[in-house]
Design an enzyme around this catalytic site. Structure first.
Site, PDB file in Angstrom:
ATOM      1  N   HIS A  20       6.925   2.071  19.209  1.00  0.00           N
ATOM      2  CA  HIS A  20       5.829   2.486  18.324  1.00  0.00           C
ATOM      3  C   HIS A  20       5.866   3.991  18.015  1.00  0.00           C
ATOM      4  O   HIS A  20       4.947   4.734  18.363  1.00  0.00           O
ATOM      5  CB  HIS A  20       4.463   2.094  18.909  1.00  0.00           C
ATOM      6  CG  HIS A  20       3.395   1.972  17.862  1.00  0.00           C
ATOM      7  ND1 HIS A  20       2.355   1.083  17.935  1.00  0.00           N
ATOM      8  CD2 HIS A  20       3.220   2.638  16.693  1.00  0.00           C
ATOM      9  CE1 HIS A  20       1.580   1.213  16.875  1.00  0.00           C
ATOM     10  NE2 HIS A  20       2.082   2.167  16.095  1.00  0.00           N
ATOM     11  N   ILE A  21       6.946   4.399  17.373  1.00  0.00           N
ATOM     12  CA  ILE A  21       7.111   5.827  17.049  1.00  0.00           C
ATOM     13  C   ILE A  21       7.037   6.090  15.542  1.00  0.00           C
ATOM     14  O   ILE A  21       7.499   7.121  15.064  1.00  0.00           O
ATOM     15  CB  ILE A  21       8.458   6.367  17.574  1.00  0.00           C
ATOM     16  CG1 ILE A  21       9.639   5.555  17.005  1.00  0.00           C
ATOM     17  CG2 ILE A  21       8.506   6.407  19.084  1.00  0.00           C
ATOM     18  CD1 ILE A  21      10.816   6.375  16.617  1.00  0.00           C
ATOM     19  N   GLY A  22       6.460   5.128  14.795  1.00  0.00           N
ATOM     20  CA  GLY A  22       6.462   5.253  13.328  1.00  0.00           C
ATOM     21  C   GLY A  22       6.099   6.635  12.815  1.00  0.00           C
ATOM     22  O   GLY A  22       6.769   7.190  11.944  1.00  0.00           O
ATOM     23  N   ARG A  28      -2.420  -8.462  -1.576  1.00  0.00           N
ATOM     24  CA  ARG A  28      -3.668  -9.135  -1.961  1.00  0.00           C
ATOM     25  C   ARG A  28      -3.864  -9.108  -3.464  1.00  0.00           C
ATOM     26  O   ARG A  28      -4.231 -10.076  -4.095  1.00  0.00           O
ATOM     27  CB  ARG A  28      -4.860  -8.430  -1.306  1.00  0.00           C
ATOM     28  CG  ARG A  28      -5.345  -9.110  -0.051  1.00  0.00           C
ATOM     29  CD  ARG A  28      -6.435  -8.324   0.561  1.00  0.00           C
ATOM     30  NE  ARG A  28      -6.095  -6.885   0.490  1.00  0.00           N
ATOM     31  CZ  ARG A  28      -6.847  -5.907   0.939  1.00  0.00           C
ATOM     32  NH1 ARG A  28      -7.999  -6.172   1.480  1.00  0.00           N
ATOM     33  NH2 ARG A  28      -6.463  -4.649   0.864  1.00  0.00           N
ATOM     34  N   GLU A  60       1.473  -3.696  23.846  1.00  0.00           N
ATOM     35  CA  GLU A  60       2.100  -2.370  23.944  1.00  0.00           C
ATOM     36  C   GLU A  60       1.382  -1.593  25.049  1.00  0.00           C
ATOM     37  O   GLU A  60       0.162  -1.546  25.036  1.00  0.00           O
ATOM     38  CB  GLU A  60       1.971  -1.617  22.619  1.00  0.00           C
ATOM     39  CG  GLU A  60       2.684  -2.329  21.476  1.00  0.00           C
ATOM     40  CD  GLU A  60       2.524  -1.599  20.135  1.00  0.00           C
ATOM     41  OE1 GLU A  60       1.963  -0.498  20.105  1.00  0.00           O
ATOM     42  OE2 GLU A  60       2.963  -2.160  19.123  1.00  0.00           O
ATOM     43  N   ALA A 100       4.444  -2.305  11.198  1.00  0.00           N
ATOM     44  CA  ALA A 100       3.006  -2.346  10.903  1.00  0.00           C
ATOM     45  C   ALA A 100       2.205  -2.609  12.186  1.00  0.00           C
ATOM     46  O   ALA A 100       1.723  -1.669  12.814  1.00  0.00           O
ATOM     47  CB  ALA A 100       2.739  -3.403   9.841  1.00  0.00           C
ATOM     48  N   ARG A 101       2.087  -3.884  12.561  1.00  0.00           N
ATOM     49  CA  ARG A 101       1.388  -4.245  13.791  1.00  0.00           C
ATOM     50  C   ARG A 101       2.043  -5.481  14.398  1.00  0.00           C
ATOM     51  O   ARG A 101       2.348  -6.447  13.686  1.00  0.00           O
ATOM     52  CB  ARG A 101      -0.086  -4.568  13.511  1.00  0.00           C
ATOM     53  CG  ARG A 101      -0.971  -3.354  13.294  1.00  0.00           C
ATOM     54  CD  ARG A 101      -1.142  -2.530  14.566  1.00  0.00           C
ATOM     55  NE  ARG A 101      -2.006  -1.380  14.374  1.00  0.00           N
ATOM     56  CZ  ARG A 101      -1.573  -0.167  14.013  1.00  0.00           C
ATOM     57  NH1 ARG A 101      -0.302   0.063  13.799  1.00  0.00           N
ATOM     58  NH2 ARG A 101      -2.427   0.836  13.880  1.00  0.00           N
ATOM     59  N   GLY A 137       0.860  -1.198   0.000  1.00  0.00           N
ATOM     60  CA  GLY A 137       0.000   0.000   0.000  1.00  0.00           C
ATOM     61  C   GLY A 137       0.884   1.232   0.000  1.00  0.00           C
ATOM     62  O   GLY A 137       2.051   1.180  -0.395  1.00  0.00           O
ATOM     63  N   ARG A 138       0.327   2.327   0.522  1.00  0.00           N
ATOM     64  CA  ARG A 138       1.074   3.598   0.498  1.00  0.00           C
ATOM     65  C   ARG A 138       2.393   3.478   1.246  1.00  0.00           C
ATOM     66  O   ARG A 138       3.447   3.899   0.750  1.00  0.00           O
ATOM     67  CB  ARG A 138       0.231   4.706   1.139  1.00  0.00           C
ATOM     68  CG  ARG A 138      -0.934   5.134   0.285  1.00  0.00           C
ATOM     69  CD  ARG A 138      -1.881   6.001   1.077  1.00  0.00           C
ATOM     70  NE  ARG A 138      -2.642   5.182   2.009  1.00  0.00           N
ATOM     71  CZ  ARG A 138      -3.966   5.167   2.089  1.00  0.00           C
ATOM     72  NH1 ARG A 138      -4.669   5.964   1.316  1.00  0.00           N
ATOM     73  NH2 ARG A 138      -4.594   4.395   2.941  1.00  0.00           N
ATOM     74  N   ILE A 139       2.359   2.887   2.450  1.00  0.00           N
ATOM     75  CA  ILE A 139       3.600   2.823   3.248  1.00  0.00           C
ATOM     76  C   ILE A 139       4.572   1.823   2.626  1.00  0.00           C
ATOM     77  O   ILE A 139       5.769   2.102   2.508  1.00  0.00           O
ATOM     78  CB  ILE A 139       3.280   2.507   4.730  1.00  0.00           C
ATOM     79  CG1 ILE A 139       2.455   3.645   5.334  1.00  0.00           C
ATOM     80  CG2 ILE A 139       4.576   2.299   5.519  1.00  0.00           C
ATOM     81  CD1 ILE A 139       1.922   3.393   6.736  1.00  0.00           C
TER      82      ILE A 139
HETATM   83  C1  8YV Z   1      -0.056   5.591  15.603  1.00  0.00           C
HETATM   84  C2  8YV Z   1      -0.002   3.963  13.835  1.00  0.00           C
HETATM   85  O1  8YV Z   1      -1.149   6.288  15.191  1.00  0.00           O
HETATM   86  O2  8YV Z   1      -1.325   5.303  12.450  1.00  0.00           O
HETATM   87  C3  8YV Z   1      -1.111   4.193  12.895  1.00  0.00           C
HETATM   88  O3  8YV Z   1      -1.824   3.219  12.605  1.00  0.00           O
HETATM   89  O4  8YV Z   1       0.292   2.873  14.197  1.00  0.00           O
HETATM   90  C4  8YV Z   1       0.723   5.127  14.392  1.00  0.00           C
HETATM   91  O5  8YV Z   1       0.904   6.143  13.496  1.00  0.00           O
HETATM   92  C5  8YV Z   1       0.715   6.459  16.473  1.00  0.00           C
HETATM   93  O6  8YV Z   1       1.817   5.766  16.884  1.00  0.00           O
HETATM   94  C6  8YV Z   1      -0.096   6.924  17.674  1.00  0.00           C
HETATM   95  O7  8YV Z   1      -0.426   5.839  18.482  1.00  0.00           O
END
Ligand code: 8YV
Length: 320
Positions: free
Chosen positions: A285-287, A180, A267, A237-238, A158-160
């Site tokens: 989780h600082i993306g 997909r 988390e 991602a997750r 996708g975009r990312i």
């Molecule tokens: C969180 C993210 O929003 O946008 C998402 O889905 O996982 C992150 O950008 C951000 O870390 C705040 O929790």
């Protein structure tokens, strides 16, 4: 006088941005991140038109059922919406908005930070510097592995995922991807498509997860075993996509040579064995965590609430 629309936020917001929200809405602003039950209690009290929430606040069907009928829109300050039961919200006539696009670059940048940090053993070197550089590395000590020229397999184009591919091309990395659906030729460029993830994994010197969560565990023990020995695993991602026990085993056996992780099954109370492993580089989780990006995310989320309450359908409505 027409009554102003009102919203409740579940997260604290800096004063300058708060002013912008207050120009649009009556607004209940907390001084800390609230739990779902606390937001529901406030919603009961204030009967707001909208909720502004964040990733740390799960909104499942049972929570939706307890919201007052006044709530017409929920905007999350995240692109991911696996913490919200969209179908349950929609079934009650509640529209959900998220924050696509504006965090793509910041998240892809973090992804490269994870890749480089893992490949170059940054954790050990940072610890050395934290300890006032007491240990001088010998010529053959503290070595990482090259990133340049390694083949990267991306799951989720996708975009990312595409923004990660663009950056990886700068490192002369051949790009493979599993998605997909196959991308159009202009979006695909020189990337090679694999319909079956299992067929792509043996070619991935770097494996990059860039797909949405909420679809169960993708990286199982069996799939880690398909990677080439010493592969670098990167996940921004997750955490829910990964069997962390299987990842720990792969890090110990050397099947996975290094892992860069921004996201975890739990988390913030993550499995700290992942940090005990020497060949990991971890971030909390600082993306999307830059001033510019978080500001843009908040504005997009608030803009979504405003549009929905004005009877419009903004582009950031989440559709099931
Ligand atoms: C969180 C993210 O929003 O946008 C998402 O889905 O996982 C992150 O950008 C951000 O870390 C705040 O929790």
């Amino acid at each position: 006088m027409t009554a102003r629309a009102s919203i409740i936020a579940s997260l604290p917001i800096p004063p300058d941005l708060r002013d912008r929200i207050e120009a649009l809405f009556d607004y209940v602003a907390p001084d800390r991140h609230l739990r779902t039950d606390e937001v529901i209690a406030l919603a009961d009290l204030h009967q707001p038109d909208g909720l502004l929430v964040s990733l740390g606040m799960p909104i499942r069907a049972e929570h939706i059922a307890r919201l007052p009928g006044s709530v017409k829109v929920i905007a999350t300050t995240s692109v991911g919406h696996d913490h919200i039961d969209i179908a349950a919200a929609n079934a009650r006539g509640i529209v959900v908005c998220n924050t696509p696009d504006v965090l793509t670059d910041a998240t892809a940048d973090t992804h490269m930070l994870l890749l480089l940090g893992a490949a170059r053993r940054a954790k050990a070197h940072i610890r050395n510097m934290d300890g006032a550089w007491k240990t001088r590395n010998g010529f053959f000590q503290g070595l990482g592995v090259d990133v340049t020229g390694k083949t990267m397999g991306i799951v989720g184009m996708g975009r990312i995922g595409r923004a990660v591919a663009d950056r990886a091309r700068g490192f002369r990395m051949p790009i493979l991807y599993h998605n997909r659906t196959r991308l159009s030729a202009d979006l695909e460029g020189d990337a090679r498509y694999f319909e079956a993830l299992e067929e792509m994994l043996p070619h991935c010197q770097v494996l990059s997860l860039n797909l949405p969560g909420g679809q169960g565990v993708l990286m199982t023990r069996e799939r880690f075993a398909l990677l080439p020995k010493g592969a670098i695993f990167v996940n921004s991602a997750r955490g829910s996509l990964v069997d962390e026990d299987a990842l720990l085993e792969a890090l110990t056996s050397g099947r996975v040579g290094a892992a860069g992780l921004d996201v975890f099954q739990r988390e913030p109370g993550y499995d700290t064995r992942l940090n005990d492993a020497e060949n990991t580089f971890l971030l909390p989780h600082i993306g999307s965590a830059t001033v510019e990006t978080r500001t843009a995310m908040l504005e997009l989320a608030v803009g979504g609430i405003e549009a929905v309450l004005s009877g419009n359908t903004p582009h950031n409505v989440v559709r099931v």
